[in-house]
Design an enzyme around this catalytic site. Structure first.
Site, PDB file in Angstrom:
ATOM      1  N   CYS A  69       0.874  -1.164   0.000  1.00 27.00           N
ATOM      2  CA  CYS A  69       0.000   0.000   0.000  1.00 27.00           C
ATOM      3  C   CYS A  69       0.916   1.220   0.000  1.00 27.00           C
ATOM      4  O   CYS A  69       1.756   1.345   0.903  1.00 27.00           O
ATOM      5  CB  CYS A  69      -0.863  -0.030   1.265  1.00 27.00           C
ATOM      6  SG  CYS A  69      -1.777   1.493   1.557  1.00 27.00           S
ATOM      7  N   CYS A 179      -0.683   3.972  -6.328  1.00 30.94           N
ATOM      8  CA  CYS A 179      -1.625   3.348  -5.396  1.00 30.94           C
ATOM      9  C   CYS A 179      -1.773   1.935  -5.947  1.00 30.94           C
ATOM     10  O   CYS A 179      -2.023   1.759  -7.155  1.00 30.94           O
ATOM     11  CB  CYS A 179      -2.965   4.068  -5.410  1.00 30.94           C
ATOM     12  SG  CYS A 179      -4.292   3.112  -4.631  1.00 30.94           S
TER      13      CYS A 179
HETATM   14  N1  DGL Z   1      -3.906   0.620  -2.144  1.00 33.27           N
HETATM   15  C1  DGL Z   1      -3.580   1.683  -1.268  1.00 33.27           C
HETATM   16  C2  DGL Z   1      -2.437   2.531  -1.733  1.00 33.27           C
HETATM   17  O1  DGL Z   1      -1.575   1.991  -2.412  1.00 33.27           O
HETATM   18  C3  DGL Z   1      -4.692   2.344  -0.488  1.00 33.27           C
HETATM   19  C4  DGL Z   1      -5.856   2.893  -1.243  1.00 33.27           C
HETATM   20  C5  DGL Z   1      -6.894   3.449  -0.254  1.00 33.27           C
HETATM   21  O2  DGL Z   1      -7.329   2.662   0.613  1.00 33.27           O
HETATM   22  O3  DGL Z   1      -7.208   4.652  -0.325  1.00 33.27           O
HETATM   23  O4  DGL Z   1      -2.300   3.688  -1.422  1.00 33.27           O
END
Ligand code: DGL
Length: 225
Positions: A69, A179
């Site tokens: 993440c 993301c």
């Molecule tokens: N997949 C996550 C990232 O890479 C989080 C996305 C979210 O929950 O806003 O930032």
């Protein structure tokens, strides 16, 4: 055993890469749906979710934790020494990969990651490339709702085509999917921006973590939580 976490389905792209490279390793995948989305939360909230996730995975026996993440990876420096040692964030390896060839780098990420300028700072430390960071938080929900390469609905199609225009306007030669959720749409985004080199932190970060580990002969089980 390796632990991987994200707020939802984004980290699965990192999971596939870990699985390809370590077929016999047991893996626990934690999706912190209760606190999702992370991108709209404060730095302190994301720090506390990250600490909790690392603790859960450590207590379950993880020998390494992949922070799949980018929003959570952006606060890695705020973790304590033990938490930092156990976990691998995915921003720096993706920034390095982008800076290797990119002269004009666009980053699409969550609101939090853009607010922190997490990729901008990481790239700025190693390169003088131009960096433009775009917050595309709505795309997280579109992916959580089921949009993926090869099956996107009309709303997602329209969003992606508007986003591709925003990216093209930056003059980028390189795009970071800042993301992990966005890696589910890598094919569609690549089709809209055929001349732009795409970097997926999910894949690059997973590769980096695995290269630092000695393979472990386990049953190759996966546990989803
Ligand atoms: N997949 C996550 C990232 O890479 C989080 C996305 C979210 O929950 O806003 O930032």
């Amino acid at each position: 055993m390796i632990g991987i976490f994200d707020s939802g389905v984004g980290g699965l792209c990192a999971y596939w890469q870990v699985r390809r490279m370590l077929p016999t390793e047991d893996i626990i995948y934690l999706a912190d749906r209760k606190n999702a989305p992370y991108g709209t939360k404060t730095k302190d909230e994301i720090l506390s979710f990250t600490r909790k996730n690392i603790k859960i995975l450590k207590n379950m026996g993880a020998r390494a934790v992949l922070i799949a993440c980018c929003s959570a990876s952006s606060i890695h420096h705020l973790l304590d020494a033990d938490e930092r040692r156990l976990s691998t964030p995915i921003i720096a390896p993706a920034a390095e990969a982008a800076a290797r060839h990119g002269r004009s780098i666009a980053v699409i990420a969550t609101r939090h990651t853009v607010r922190q300028s997490a990729f901008g700072n990481a790239i700025g430390a190693i390169s003088d490339a131009t960096v433009t960071e775009l917050a595309e938080q709505e795309l997280v929900s579109l992916v959580e709702e089921g949009n993926r390469d090869g099956r996107i609905d009309a709303r997602c199609r329209e969003y992606l085509s508007d986003m591709a225009e925003r990216i093209a306007l930056t003059g980028a030669d390189t795009l970071i999917l800042g993301c992990t959720h966005f890696s589910h749409l890598e094919g569609e985004i690549g089709r809209l921006l055929p001349r732009v080199r795409i970097i997926s932190p999910a894949r690059v970060g997973a590769t980096k973590m695995v290269r630092g580990l000695t393979p472990c002969r386990e049953a190759g089980r996966v546990t989803y939580m």
